[in-house]
Design a protein around this motif. Structure first.
Motif, PDB file in Angstrom:
ATOM      1  N   SER A 278       0.229  12.953 -15.089  1.00 38.08           N
ATOM      2  CA  SER A 278      -0.719  12.441 -16.085  1.00 38.08           C
ATOM      3  C   SER A 278      -1.336  13.573 -16.904  1.00 38.08           C
ATOM      4  CB  SER A 278      -1.815  11.626 -15.384  1.00 38.08           C
ATOM      5  OG  SER A 278      -2.579  12.450 -14.507  1.00 38.08           O
ATOM      6  N   TRP A 279      -1.607  14.722 -16.263  1.00 35.89           N
ATOM      7  CA  TRP A 279      -2.124  15.874 -17.021  1.00 35.89           C
ATOM      8  C   TRP A 279      -1.099  16.354 -18.038  1.00 35.89           C
ATOM      9  CZ3 TRP A 279      -6.758  17.579 -17.851  1.00 35.89           C
ATOM     10  CH2 TRP A 279      -7.772  17.416 -16.915  1.00 35.89           C
ATOM     11  N   LEU A 280       0.160  16.420 -17.632  1.00 38.47           N
ATOM     12  CA  LEU A 280       1.196  16.872 -18.545  1.00 38.47           C
ATOM     13  C   LEU A 280       1.362  15.908 -19.719  1.00 38.47           C
ATOM     14  CD1 LEU A 280       3.486  18.843 -19.222  1.00 38.47           C
ATOM     15  CD2 LEU A 280       4.988  17.482 -17.743  1.00 38.47           C
ATOM     16  N   LEU A 281       1.378  14.618 -19.437  1.00 41.29           N
ATOM     17  CA  LEU A 281       1.518  13.633 -20.505  1.00 41.29           C
ATOM     18  C   LEU A 281       0.311  13.651 -21.435  1.00 41.29           C
ATOM     19  CD1 LEU A 281       3.088  11.296 -21.761  1.00 41.29           C
ATOM     20  CD2 LEU A 281       1.964   9.753 -20.127  1.00 41.29           C
ATOM     21  N   SER A 282      -0.881  13.762 -20.886  1.00 45.59           N
ATOM     22  CA  SER A 282      -2.098  13.804 -21.719  1.00 45.59           C
ATOM     23  C   SER A 282      -2.100  15.029 -22.621  1.00 45.59           C
ATOM     24  CB  SER A 282      -3.339  13.798 -20.819  1.00 45.59           C
ATOM     25  OG  SER A 282      -3.397  12.632 -20.033  1.00 45.59           O
TER      26      SER A 282
ATOM     27  N   ASP B 268       0.866  -1.187   0.000  1.00 44.05           N
ATOM     28  CA  ASP B 268       0.000   0.000   0.000  1.00 44.05           C
ATOM     29  C   ASP B 268       0.900   1.232   0.000  1.00 44.05           C
ATOM     30  OD1 ASP B 268      -2.079   1.715   0.093  1.00 44.05           O
ATOM     31  OD2 ASP B 268      -2.598   1.352   2.186  1.00 44.05           O
ATOM     32  N   LYS B 269       1.359   1.643  -1.174  1.00 44.71           N
ATOM     33  CA  LYS B 269       2.348   2.707  -1.296  1.00 44.71           C
ATOM     34  C   LYS B 269       1.781   4.034  -1.762  1.00 44.71           C
ATOM     35  CE  LYS B 269       6.315  -0.288  -2.225  1.00 44.71           C
ATOM     36  NZ  LYS B 269       7.463  -0.565  -3.142  1.00 44.71           N
ATOM     37  N   LEU B 270       0.538   4.065  -2.173  1.00 45.06           N
ATOM     38  CA  LEU B 270      -0.023   5.292  -2.728  1.00 45.06           C
ATOM     39  C   LEU B 270      -0.519   6.189  -1.607  1.00 45.06           C
ATOM     40  CD1 LEU B 270      -0.646   6.754  -5.390  1.00 45.06           C
ATOM     41  CD2 LEU B 270      -2.926   5.741  -5.313  1.00 45.06           C
ATOM     42  N   THR B 271       0.164   7.305  -1.395  1.00 48.98           N
ATOM     43  CA  THR B 271      -0.233   8.300  -0.413  1.00 48.98           C
ATOM     44  C   THR B 271      -0.874   9.493  -1.129  1.00 48.98           C
ATOM     45  OG1 THR B 271       1.930   9.389  -0.527  1.00 48.98           O
ATOM     46  CG2 THR B 271       1.661   7.600   1.082  1.00 48.98           C
ATOM     47  N   PRO B 272      -1.569  10.375  -0.403  1.00 54.76           N
ATOM     48  CA  PRO B 272      -2.138  11.550  -1.070  1.00 54.76           C
ATOM     49  C   PRO B 272      -1.102  12.407  -1.782  1.00 54.76           C
ATOM     50  CG  PRO B 272      -3.149  11.250   1.074  1.00 54.76           C
ATOM     51  CD  PRO B 272      -2.042  10.240   0.988  1.00 54.76           C
ATOM     52  N   GLY B 273       0.103  12.527  -1.197  1.00 51.47           N
ATOM     53  CA  GLY B 273       1.148  13.305  -1.864  1.00 51.47           C
ATOM     54  C   GLY B 273       1.585  12.660  -3.178  1.00 51.47           C
ATOM     55  N   ARG B 274       1.780  11.354  -3.160  1.00 54.85           N
ATOM     56  CA  ARG B 274       2.147  10.664  -4.393  1.00 54.85           C
ATOM     57  C   ARG B 274       1.012  10.706  -5.409  1.00 54.85           C
ATOM     58  NH1 ARG B 274       5.113   5.270  -1.829  1.00 54.85           N
ATOM     59  NH2 ARG B 274       6.947   6.368  -0.978  1.00 54.85           N
ATOM     60  N   ALA B 275      -0.219  10.646  -4.927  1.00 57.93           N
ATOM     61  CA  ALA B 275      -1.351  10.733  -5.840  1.00 57.93           C
ATOM     62  C   ALA B 275      -1.379  12.082  -6.559  1.00 57.93           C
ATOM     63  CB  ALA B 275      -2.655  10.505  -5.080  1.00 57.93           C
ATOM     64  N   ARG B 276      -1.069  13.150  -5.840  1.00 56.27           N
ATOM     65  CA  ARG B 276      -1.035  14.480  -6.470  1.00 56.27           C
ATOM     66  C   ARG B 276       0.071  14.561  -7.521  1.00 56.27           C
ATOM     67  NH1 ARG B 276      -2.103  15.806  -0.973  1.00 56.27           N
ATOM     68  NH2 ARG B 276      -4.157  16.780  -0.700  1.00 56.27           N
ATOM     69  N   LEU B 277       1.218  13.963  -7.234  1.00 50.26           N
ATOM     70  CA  LEU B 277       2.299  13.952  -8.217  1.00 50.26           C
ATOM     71  C   LEU B 277       1.909  13.166  -9.467  1.00 50.26           C
ATOM     72  CD1 LEU B 277       5.465  13.468  -5.955  1.00 50.26           C
ATOM     73  CD2 LEU B 277       4.712  15.551  -7.120  1.00 50.26           C
ATOM     74  N   LEU B 278       1.282  12.023  -9.268  1.00 54.39           N
ATOM     75  CA  LEU B 278       0.853  11.225 -10.415  1.00 54.39           C
ATOM     76  C   LEU B 278      -0.215  11.948 -11.226  1.00 54.39           C
ATOM     77  CD1 LEU B 278       0.686   7.646  -8.816  1.00 54.39           C
ATOM     78  CD2 LEU B 278       2.355   8.499 -10.473  1.00 54.39           C
ATOM     79  N   ILE B 279      -1.106  12.646 -10.552  1.00 54.65           N
ATOM     80  CA  ILE B 279      -2.140  13.397 -11.259  1.00 54.65           C
ATOM     81  C   ILE B 279      -1.524  14.508 -12.101  1.00 54.65           C
ATOM     82  CG2 ILE B 279      -4.097  14.962 -10.939  1.00 54.65           C
ATOM     83  CD1 ILE B 279      -4.852  13.259  -8.477  1.00 54.65           C
ATOM     84  N   SER B 280      -0.567  15.227 -11.534  1.00 56.64           N
ATOM     85  CA  SER B 280       0.106  16.293 -12.286  1.00 56.64           C
ATOM     86  C   SER B 280       0.855  15.734 -13.489  1.00 56.64           C
ATOM     87  CB  SER B 280       1.062  17.057 -11.364  1.00 56.64           C
ATOM     88  OG  SER B 280       0.374  17.614 -10.264  1.00 56.64           O
TER      89      SER B 280
END
Length: 363
Positions: free
Chosen positions: A148-152, A134-146
């Motif tokens: 993913s927006w850039l890649l999209s 269980d490695k997904l924290t809210p901070g990591r989730a925000r980084l992944l969201i950012s």
């Protein structure tokens, strides 16, 4: 000369048939359906975003991802669906070629971002259930969201430079996918199809098959752990040890949470598969692109991909109790339905119930 004349006449006939607008009754019905999809998609997904924004306790990693997915559906409902509805009702594209390219870019931006969020959620469920991490924290989730927006955005931006021309004389009335001959444009079409559906579909399908197998194995281990203890007690004459209820409670809770994500994945697959296949056929088959069946099929596939925006809030309301309770807060008191009595269940760490060995059945 007669063969050339026949060929030209045949092509002109196909173009004329393809440009014939849809029947008025069908256009009105499609517009009504689109209004329902826009309303449900906007209001339902807005509730998801408001829940996560207003309540700090709801800002977990998975909820941040679901809120981002809801935001992409809201953007589709605001910027893409109304334009499509107006085009179908009017029977012609009336917004100019530049706006056509901008609309195409926004469509792919929001679709790619939504797919990326589903992919992140699927990988997170795979790590929790199969790898017990269980490695997904809210901070990591925000980084992944950012990220993913850039890649999209990088993947969707080249669509503004395509040769998509809406409403050309004698051609189809709308900003739709078209036939392309140049190798770079065909490569970009394949890239979009792979990024928006083919690759995420393969990864998520693999993850969910592994998850289902892991859930089945752990459920069998729980049952096998309880049965030998009962048999040993019968042989020795001792009373059987009291069976702990925690494994079944936790397994039921997490299985239900996983089932919700699985339903979202199945809905995404059913809604996006026709549009992906149609886009590839239109880009590589001139005969299919010039056929009279192309424009109705393109409209149907596009609207089916829009249906995902209204599908997700319905699933949230059906499967997630806190979402239903939050929705009731926005409903006037005299319009609320009476609550049915139910038994609450304690929340646990996501990866705790998937650790099961021969000596212990719950963690």
């Amino acid at each position: 000369p007669s063969l050339v004349h026949y060929t030209r006449s045949r092509i002109c006939g196909l173009l004329y048939t393809a440009s014939t607008p849809l029947p008025v009754a069908l256009r009105v019905a499609l517009c009504a359906v689109m209004v329902v999809i826009i309303t449900v998609g906007f209001l339902g997904n807005a509730v998801v975003c408001l829940i996560v924004y207003q309540k700090a306790a709801m800002r977990s990693a998975i909820n941040l991802l679901l809120a981002t997915l809801a935001f992409t559906d809201i953007m589709l409902s605001l910027f893409c669906m109304p334009v499509t509805a107006v085009t179908v009702v009017a029977g012609d594209w009336r917004f100019g070629p530049e706006f056509c390219r901008v609309t195409a870019m926004l469509y792919w931006l929001f679709v790619l971002e939504g797919v990326a969020i589903l992919l992140i959620i699927s990988v997170d469920r795979f790590l929790i259930i199969v790898q017990r991490q269980d490695k997904l924290t809210p901070g990591r989730a925000r980084l992944l969201i950012s990220a993913s927006w850039l890649l999209s955005f990088c993947l969707a931006l080249p669509s503004t430079a395509g040769r998509r021309t809406p409403g050309s004389p004698g051609h189809r009335p709308g900003c739709v996918l078209g036939y392309v001959e140049s190798l770079p444009e065909r490569g970009y079409t394949v890239l979009l199809a792979a990024a928006a559906f083919l690759v995420p579909m393969a990864v998520m399908l693999f993850a969910y098959l592994r998850i289902l197998n892991a859930v089945r194995r752990n459920a069998m281990r729980v049952r096998n752990h309880a049965c030998p203890a009962a048999g040993l007690a019968g042989k020795t004459g001792l009373s059987a040890p009291r069976r702990l209820p925690q494994p079944s409670v936790d397994v039921s809770f997490k299985t239900r949470a996983f089932t919700t994500i699985l339903i979202l994945f199945l809905g995404f697959s059913a809604c996006c598969l026709p549009h992906t296949v149609l886009g590839l056929l239109a880009a590589f088959s001139r005969r299919f692109y010039l056929s009279p069946q192309f424009y109705p099929a393109a409209v149907g596939a596009l609207w089916l991909s829009y249906l995902k925006a209204a599908f997700n809030p319905v699933i949230y309301c059906w499967r997630i109790r806190k979402f239903r309770e939050a929705c009731e807060e926005f409903v006037p008191g005299h319009c609320r339905l009476p609550r049915l009595p139910g038994r609450g269940r304690r929340r646990v760490r996501p990866c705790s119930i998937y650790v099961c060995t021969e000596t212990q059945s719950a963690m």
